[in-house]
Design a protein around this motif. Structure first.
Motif, PDB file in Angstrom:
ATOM      1  N   SER A   1       0.688  -1.194   0.225  1.00 37.00           N
ATOM      2  CA  SER A   1       0.103  -0.040  -0.128  1.00 37.00           C
ATOM      3  C   SER A   1       0.789   1.231  -0.007  1.00 37.00           C
ATOM      4  CB  SER A   1      -0.857   0.191   1.235  1.00 37.00           C
ATOM      5  OG  SER A   1      -0.095   0.033   2.416  1.00 37.00           O
ATOM      6  N   LEU A   2       2.009   1.144   0.694  1.00 38.57           N
ATOM      7  CA  LEU A   2       2.919   2.556   0.648  1.00 38.57           C
ATOM      8  C   LEU A   2       3.517   2.550  -0.727  1.00 38.57           C
ATOM      9  CD1 LEU A   2       4.665   1.916   3.938  1.00 38.57           C
ATOM     10  CD2 LEU A   2       2.748   3.309   3.407  1.00 38.57           C
ATOM     11  N   ASN A   3       3.908   1.573  -1.453  1.00 35.19           N
ATOM     12  CA  ASN A   3       4.330   1.684  -2.869  1.00 35.19           C
ATOM     13  C   ASN A   3       3.221   2.178  -3.594  1.00 35.19           C
ATOM     14  OD1 ASN A   3       6.549   0.235  -2.111  1.00 35.19           O
ATOM     15  ND2 ASN A   3       5.821  -1.704  -2.631  1.00 35.19           N
ATOM     16  N   VAL A   4       2.046   1.925  -3.470  1.00 33.71           N
ATOM     17  CA  VAL A   4       0.920   2.497  -4.144  1.00 33.71           C
ATOM     18  C   VAL A   4       0.604   4.086  -4.083  1.00 33.71           C
ATOM     19  CG1 VAL A   4      -1.441   2.494  -4.570  1.00 33.71           C
ATOM     20  CG2 VAL A   4      -0.376   0.286  -4.297  1.00 33.71           C
ATOM     21  N   SER A   5       1.092   4.187  -2.763  1.00 38.19           N
ATOM     22  CA  SER A   5       0.851   5.714  -2.296  1.00 38.19           C
ATOM     23  C   SER A   5       1.972   6.538  -3.042  1.00 38.19           C
ATOM     24  CB  SER A   5       1.090   5.855  -0.940  1.00 38.19           C
ATOM     25  OG  SER A   5       2.348   5.733  -0.560  1.00 38.19           O
ATOM     26  N   VAL A   6       3.216   6.178  -3.400  1.00 39.08           N
ATOM     27  CA  VAL A   6       3.990   6.701  -4.250  1.00 39.08           C
ATOM     28  C   VAL A   6       3.491   6.834  -5.658  1.00 39.08           C
ATOM     29  CG1 VAL A   6       6.354   6.614  -5.261  1.00 39.08           C
ATOM     30  CG2 VAL A   6       6.036   6.048  -2.871  1.00 39.08           C
ATOM     31  N   ILE A   7       2.784   5.891  -5.986  1.00 38.03           N
ATOM     32  CA  ILE A   7       2.008   5.816  -7.442  1.00 38.03           C
ATOM     33  C   ILE A   7       1.165   7.068  -7.439  1.00 38.03           C
ATOM     34  CG2 ILE A   7       0.970   4.812  -9.013  1.00 38.03           C
ATOM     35  CD1 ILE A   7       2.303   2.182  -8.238  1.00 38.03           C
ATOM     36  N   PHE A   8       0.093   7.000  -6.746  1.00 35.80           N
ATOM     37  CA  PHE A   8      -0.804   8.008  -6.399  1.00 35.80           C
ATOM     38  C   PHE A   8      -0.365   9.266  -6.305  1.00 35.80           C
ATOM     39  CE2 PHE A   8      -3.689   4.827  -4.878  1.00 35.80           C
ATOM     40  CZ  PHE A   8      -4.812   4.885  -6.136  1.00 35.80           C
ATOM     41  N   GLY A   9       0.841   9.639  -5.608  1.00 40.68           N
ATOM     42  CA  GLY A   9       1.379  10.959  -5.653  1.00 40.68           C
ATOM     43  C   GLY A   9       2.041  11.493  -6.877  1.00 40.68           C
TER      44      GLY A   9
END
Length: 225
Positions: free
Chosen positions: A185-193
């Motif tokens: 989920s933290l990896n996904v947060s970077v993508i969302f950023g």
């Protein structure tokens, strides 16, 4: 709400603002809602194995995450004091979440302005579109800085949680990793950023088209005879 105003949601100016609000929610939720732990299995000569765990969560002050049960009572005092994880990444995490929340509020405010007061927005002599453009460019820059900082901090979080337990190996003491909570989920947060960065950079063009810089100059009045 009237039909013409609702149609604005299907136009790029309104549609992009809605997407910005939507994806900013995912950006701060994936970071602010994360919780994980690092575990090690400790084997001491003549004693039963013990698993120690250090939980951590947002804002990722790993240096405050203490292993439990306390290592001071294990292996005949091998560790004289409690152990913590290494690193404080709260500044990058909080900055990223703050930008995401600010972007959500700004996009909702802009969307409300478009839907409720579009006539004022386009009839204020170009001042409101210009302010909108400045805010859009500023938030684009904040997304770039915060996403880059958080991506670097996340890499450091992974390095810290993958490190070996201090004090091992020693004679008659064996420490082996027992697992780390997945950080998908933290990896996904970077993508969302970075996705939000693209949305805000792209929206600057549509806002720019509303300013007086893009509109053609009015024709000069012809003098009367």
């Amino acid at each position: 709400m009237s039909g013409p105003r609702l149609r604005l949601l299907r136009e790029p100016l309104g549609l992009v603002r809605g997407l910005q609000a939507f994806f900013s929610i995912f950006a701060f939720a994936t970071v602010g809602g994360y919780g994980g732990a690092v575990s090690f299995r400790i084997s001491c000569f003549g004693q039963s194995n013990v698993t120690v765990t250090a939980p951590f969560a947002y804002p990722f002050r790993l240096n405050e995450a203490t292993f439990s049960p306390s290592l001071t009572g294990l292996c005949n005092g091998t560790w004289p004091r409690d152990l913590h994880l290494v690193g404080d990444f709260s500044s990058s995490a909080r900055f990223f979440v703050a930008v995401a929340v600010l972007a959500f509020l700004a996009s909702m405010a802009a969307l409300g302005l478009y839907l409720g007061y579009l006539h004022l927005y386009r009839g204020a002599g170009g001042r409101l579109p210009l302010l909108d453009l400045v805010a859009t460019v500023a938030l684009s820059f904040l997304w770039l800085v915060s996403s880059s900082a958080w991506a670097k901090a996340l890499g450091d979080v992974k390095t810290s949680t993958a490190a070996s337990l201090p004090g091992c190996p020693q004679l008659n003491v064996t420490c082996s990793p027992a697992g780390v909570t997945p950080m998908g989920s933290l990896n996904v947060s970077v993508i969302f950023g970075f996705l939000n960065l693209l949305l805000w950079v792209g929206s600057s063009w549509f806002v720019y088209k509303e300013t007086e810089f893009h509109r053609p100059a009015p024709p000069a009045a012809t003098p009367t005879a």
